[in-house]
Design a protein around this motif. Structure first.
Motif, PDB file in Angstrom:
ATOM      1  N   ILE A 196      10.619  11.876  -0.740  1.00 26.67           N
ATOM      2  CA  ILE A 196       9.291  12.456  -0.534  1.00 26.67           C
ATOM      3  C   ILE A 196       8.204  11.530  -1.059  1.00 26.67           C
ATOM      4  CG2 ILE A 196       7.760  14.310  -1.308  1.00 26.67           C
ATOM      5  CD1 ILE A 196       9.563  14.999   1.051  1.00 26.67           C
ATOM      6  N   SER A 197       8.473  10.820  -2.151  1.00 21.41           N
ATOM      7  CA  SER A 197       7.484   9.871  -2.677  1.00 21.41           C
ATOM      8  C   SER A 197       7.199   8.777  -1.652  1.00 21.41           C
ATOM      9  CB  SER A 197       7.990   9.251  -3.978  1.00 21.41           C
ATOM     10  OG  SER A 197       8.145  10.241  -4.976  1.00 21.41           O
ATOM     11  N   PHE A 198       8.265   8.290  -1.011  1.00 24.86           N
ATOM     12  CA  PHE A 198       8.084   7.253   0.017  1.00 24.86           C
ATOM     13  C   PHE A 198       7.328   7.813   1.218  1.00 24.86           C
ATOM     14  CE2 PHE A 198       9.601   5.419   4.019  1.00 24.86           C
ATOM     15  CZ  PHE A 198       9.159   4.108   3.873  1.00 24.86           C
ATOM     16  N   MET A 199       7.713   9.009   1.686  1.00 27.06           N
ATOM     17  CA  MET A 199       7.062   9.588   2.861  1.00 27.06           C
ATOM     18  C   MET A 199       5.592   9.913   2.575  1.00 27.06           C
ATOM     19  SD  MET A 199       9.397   9.365   5.051  1.00 27.06           S
ATOM     20  CE  MET A 199       8.662  10.229   6.428  1.00 27.06           C
ATOM     21  N   THR A 200       5.307  10.363   1.373  1.00 23.60           N
ATOM     22  CA  THR A 200       3.921  10.627   0.996  1.00 23.60           C
ATOM     23  C   THR A 200       3.117   9.335   0.985  1.00 23.60           C
ATOM     24  OG1 THR A 200       4.627  12.500  -0.373  1.00 23.60           O
ATOM     25  CG2 THR A 200       2.417  11.618  -0.770  1.00 23.60           C
ATOM     26  N   GLY A 201       3.711   8.279   0.443  1.00 27.76           N
ATOM     27  CA  GLY A 201       3.046   6.983   0.461  1.00 27.76           C
ATOM     28  C   GLY A 201       2.792   6.492   1.870  1.00 27.76           C
ATOM     29  N   ILE A 244       4.263   5.475  -5.521  1.00 30.32           N
ATOM     30  CA  ILE A 244       4.391   5.555  -6.978  1.00 30.32           C
ATOM     31  C   ILE A 244       3.482   6.650  -7.528  1.00 30.32           C
ATOM     32  CG2 ILE A 244       3.929   4.315  -9.130  1.00 30.32           C
ATOM     33  CD1 ILE A 244       4.819   1.757  -7.691  1.00 30.32           C
ATOM     34  N   VAL A 245       2.261   6.737  -6.990  1.00 29.54           N
ATOM     35  CA  VAL A 245       1.344   7.802  -7.410  1.00 29.54           C
ATOM     36  C   VAL A 245       1.956   9.165  -7.125  1.00 29.54           C
ATOM     37  CG1 VAL A 245      -0.913   8.864  -7.003  1.00 29.54           C
ATOM     38  CG2 VAL A 245      -0.708   6.368  -7.124  1.00 29.54           C
ATOM     39  N   ALA A 246       2.563   9.311  -5.942  1.00 29.45           N
ATOM     40  CA  ALA A 246       3.209  10.578  -5.592  1.00 29.45           C
ATOM     41  C   ALA A 246       4.406  10.853  -6.493  1.00 29.45           C
ATOM     42  CB  ALA A 246       3.654  10.549  -4.131  1.00 29.45           C
ATOM     43  N   PHE A 247       5.163   9.800  -6.833  1.00 26.99           N
ATOM     44  CA  PHE A 247       6.336   9.962  -7.703  1.00 26.99           C
ATOM     45  C   PHE A 247       5.927  10.456  -9.092  1.00 26.99           C
ATOM     46  CE2 PHE A 247       9.550   8.471 -10.674  1.00 26.99           C
ATOM     47  CZ  PHE A 247      10.727   8.839 -10.037  1.00 26.99           C
ATOM     48  N   LEU A 248       4.808   9.953  -9.593  1.00 29.32           N
ATOM     49  CA  LEU A 248       4.346  10.336 -10.918  1.00 29.32           C
ATOM     50  C   LEU A 248       3.684  11.711 -10.941  1.00 29.32           C
ATOM     51  CD1 LEU A 248       2.833   6.919 -12.084  1.00 29.32           C
ATOM     52  CD2 LEU A 248       5.065   7.891 -12.673  1.00 29.32           C
ATOM     53  N   ALA A 255      -0.942   5.966   3.283  1.00 34.58           N
ATOM     54  CA  ALA A 255      -1.275   4.572   3.595  1.00 34.58           C
ATOM     55  C   ALA A 255      -1.325   4.305   5.094  1.00 34.58           C
ATOM     56  CB  ALA A 255      -0.254   3.635   2.945  1.00 34.58           C
ATOM     57  N   PHE A 256      -1.090   5.308   5.911  1.00 33.15           N
ATOM     58  CA  PHE A 256      -1.029   5.111   7.360  1.00 33.15           C
ATOM     59  C   PHE A 256      -2.284   4.450   7.933  1.00 33.15           C
ATOM     60  CE2 PHE A 256      -1.513   6.480  11.777  1.00 33.15           C
ATOM     61  CZ  PHE A 256      -0.300   6.073  12.306  1.00 33.15           C
ATOM     62  N   PRO A 257      -3.490   4.911   7.578  1.00 35.63           N
ATOM     63  CA  PRO A 257      -4.689   4.228   8.109  1.00 35.63           C
ATOM     64  C   PRO A 257      -4.738   2.746   7.748  1.00 35.63           C
ATOM     65  CG  PRO A 257      -5.284   6.357   7.178  1.00 35.63           C
ATOM     66  CD  PRO A 257      -3.860   6.094   6.787  1.00 35.63           C
ATOM     67  N   TYR A 258      -4.336   2.422   6.492  1.00 34.86           N
ATOM     68  CA  TYR A 258      -4.360   1.015   6.076  1.00 34.86           C
ATOM     69  C   TYR A 258      -3.296   0.216   6.818  1.00 34.86           C
ATOM     70  CZ  TYR A 258      -4.151  -3.150   3.172  1.00 34.86           C
ATOM     71  OH  TYR A 258      -4.158  -4.456   2.733  1.00 34.86           O
ATOM     72  N   VAL A 259      -2.125   0.811   7.064  1.00 29.32           N
ATOM     73  CA  VAL A 259      -1.064   0.120   7.814  1.00 29.32           C
ATOM     74  C   VAL A 259      -1.536  -0.199   9.225  1.00 29.32           C
ATOM     75  CG1 VAL A 259       1.262   0.357   8.766  1.00 29.32           C
ATOM     76  CG2 VAL A 259       0.785   1.156   6.441  1.00 29.32           C
ATOM     77  N   ILE A 260      -2.175   0.777   9.877  1.00 27.53           N
ATOM     78  CA  ILE A 260      -2.712   0.549  11.222  1.00 27.53           C
ATOM     79  C   ILE A 260      -3.778  -0.549  11.194  1.00 27.53           C
ATOM     80  CG2 ILE A 260      -4.001   1.596  13.119  1.00 27.53           C
ATOM     81  CD1 ILE A 260      -1.127   2.486  12.960  1.00 27.53           C
ATOM     82  N   TRP A 261      -4.595  -0.555  10.147  1.00 29.71           N
ATOM     83  CA  TRP A 261      -5.641  -1.567  10.020  1.00 29.71           C
ATOM     84  C   TRP A 261      -5.041  -2.954   9.862  1.00 29.71           C
ATOM     85  CZ3 TRP A 261      -7.746  -4.270   5.503  1.00 29.71           C
ATOM     86  CH2 TRP A 261      -8.939  -4.944   5.774  1.00 29.71           C
ATOM     87  N   GLU A 262      -3.953  -3.086   9.111  1.00 29.77           N
ATOM     88  CA  GLU A 262      -3.291  -4.382   8.948  1.00 29.77           C
ATOM     89  C   GLU A 262      -2.701  -4.851  10.274  1.00 29.77           C
ATOM     90  OE1 GLU A 262      -3.102  -6.630   6.743  1.00 29.77           O
ATOM     91  OE2 GLU A 262      -3.967  -5.674   4.984  1.00 29.77           O
ATOM     92  N   ALA A 270       0.835  -1.202   0.000  1.00 31.40           N
ATOM     93  CA  ALA A 270       0.000   0.000   0.000  1.00 31.40           C
ATOM     94  C   ALA A 270       0.871   1.253   0.000  1.00 31.40           C
ATOM     95  CB  ALA A 270      -0.924   0.003   1.213  1.00 31.40           C
ATOM     96  N   ILE A 271       1.955   1.233   0.796  1.00 30.29           N
ATOM     97  CA  ILE A 271       2.866   2.374   0.825  1.00 30.29           C
ATOM     98  C   ILE A 271       3.505   2.595  -0.536  1.00 30.29           C
ATOM     99  CG2 ILE A 271       5.017   3.255   1.825  1.00 30.29           C
ATOM    100  CD1 ILE A 271       4.284   1.762   4.404  1.00 30.29           C
ATOM    101  N   LEU A 272       3.914   1.494  -1.188  1.00 28.79           N
ATOM    102  CA  LEU A 272       4.543   1.594  -2.507  1.00 28.79           C
ATOM    103  C   LEU A 272       3.574   2.115  -3.564  1.00 28.79           C
ATOM    104  CD1 LEU A 272       6.699  -1.669  -2.598  1.00 28.79           C
ATOM    105  CD2 LEU A 272       7.477   0.682  -2.250  1.00 28.79           C
ATOM    106  N   VAL A 273       2.318   1.674  -3.498  1.00 31.70           N
ATOM    107  CA  VAL A 273       1.324   2.139  -4.470  1.00 31.70           C
ATOM    108  C   VAL A 273       1.120   3.643  -4.349  1.00 31.70           C
ATOM    109  CG1 VAL A 273      -1.116   2.053  -5.095  1.00 31.70           C
ATOM    110  CG2 VAL A 273       0.130  -0.070  -4.687  1.00 31.70           C
ATOM    111  N   PHE A 274       0.906   4.105  -3.124  1.00 32.59           N
ATOM    112  CA  PHE A 274       0.731   5.549  -2.917  1.00 32.59           C
ATOM    113  C   PHE A 274       2.018   6.301  -3.241  1.00 32.59           C
ATOM    114  CE2 PHE A 274      -2.885   4.249  -0.174  1.00 32.59           C
ATOM    115  CZ  PHE A 274      -3.856   5.074  -0.726  1.00 32.59           C
TER     116      PHE A 274
END
Length: 259
Positions: free
Chosen positions: A90-95, A26-30, A99-106, A20-24
């Motif tokens: 910054i792309s990683f930190m944005t992701g 990548i979106v931030a990177f683009l 994705a923080f809510p999803y990470v907490i949920w996992e 999830a972090i990587l997906v977000f």
């Protein structure tokens, strides 16, 4: 489940969180122009929403010091790979933030089987509260603390002959560290809840050190804001309110534990 089966389950939860972090990320990177021009570099511009509101407020209350002016601040890149590495970071930190809510949920899904039915019901609310407070802290820092800090540190001069030309890495580190630290600070009620559950912290203890914490909060607010009482109050009041909420949380946690 055996020990290794628990490890295997944890591995899959972590893999989904990282995905999830990587997906977000990548979106931030683009979308680097939006991330940098409209988000990260925006607080240093005089047309930033907080800066405009503070200038309008300064005109209304006749306090020119409230109007921030970052026109003398310039950000430059001083290393060959500086901009690319900053883009990746910054792309990683944005992701991570998105994705923080999803990470907490996992994480909650992993520990859920070990909880009692009543604890599972409370833990679901805890996931929502933790995510909300973290994001609220980041937004509070981004829209209030970051522009004030940039204005103070970026325009402070020991001499008129020394210009403020800030490196990109220094600027980004300041924005990210302030935002993440405030996101953690806003988790204070959650930390207090668990500490009160195990008997480390109590409402009485927090009341006893209330005066000391008020002094600490106002000192921090005075450091990161312009030299006027109004700006200090804008930063200090939410932090004081957070501390008072933590006292209430500690009292309720203790009553629940005793019951």
């Amino acid at each position: 489940m055996s020990f290794w089966e628990h490890i295997e389950a944890l591995r899959w939860h972590l893999m989904r969180a990282v995905a999830a972090i990587l997906v977000f990320g990548i979106v931030a990177f683009l979308n680097r122009h939006f991330v940098f021009d409209e988000v990260l570099l925006s607080p240093m511009r005089n047309d930033f929403i907080t800066t405009r509101w503070l200038c309008q407020l300064a005109e209304w209350v006749a306090m020119p010091v409230l109007c921030l002016d970052n026109s003398k601040l310039h950000v430059i890149n001083i290393t060959m790979s500086g901009q690319f590495m900053t883009h990746m970071y910054i792309s990683f930190m944005t992701g991570l933030v998105l994705a923080f809510p999803y990470v907490i949920w996992e994480i909650w899904r992993f520990i859920k089987p070990a909880l009692k039915p009543k604890e599972q019901r409370y833990s679901t609310a805890a996931v929502v509260v933790i995510s909300f407070l973290f994001l609220l802290g980041i937004l509070f820092s981004y829209f209030l603390i970051v522009p004030m800090t940039i204005n103070f540190l970026g325009t402070y001069q020991v001499s008129e002959s020394v210009e403020n030309t800030v490196s990109l890495n220094s600027y980004i580190s300041t924005v990210v560290s302030l935002s993440f630290s405030m996101g953690i600070v806003f988790e204070l009620p959650v930390f207090v809840f668990f500490l009160a559950k195990v008997g480390i912290v109590s409402a009485e203890l927090m009341k006893r050190y209330r005066k000391m914490m008020i002094v600490v909060i106002f000192v921090v607010a005075a450091i990161i804001t312009p030299p006027d009482a109004f700006s200090q109050m804008m930063v200090a009041i939410p932090l004081l309110l957070l501390y008072e909420i933590s006292i209430v949380v500690a009292r309720k946690a203790r009553k629940t534990q005793e019951a």
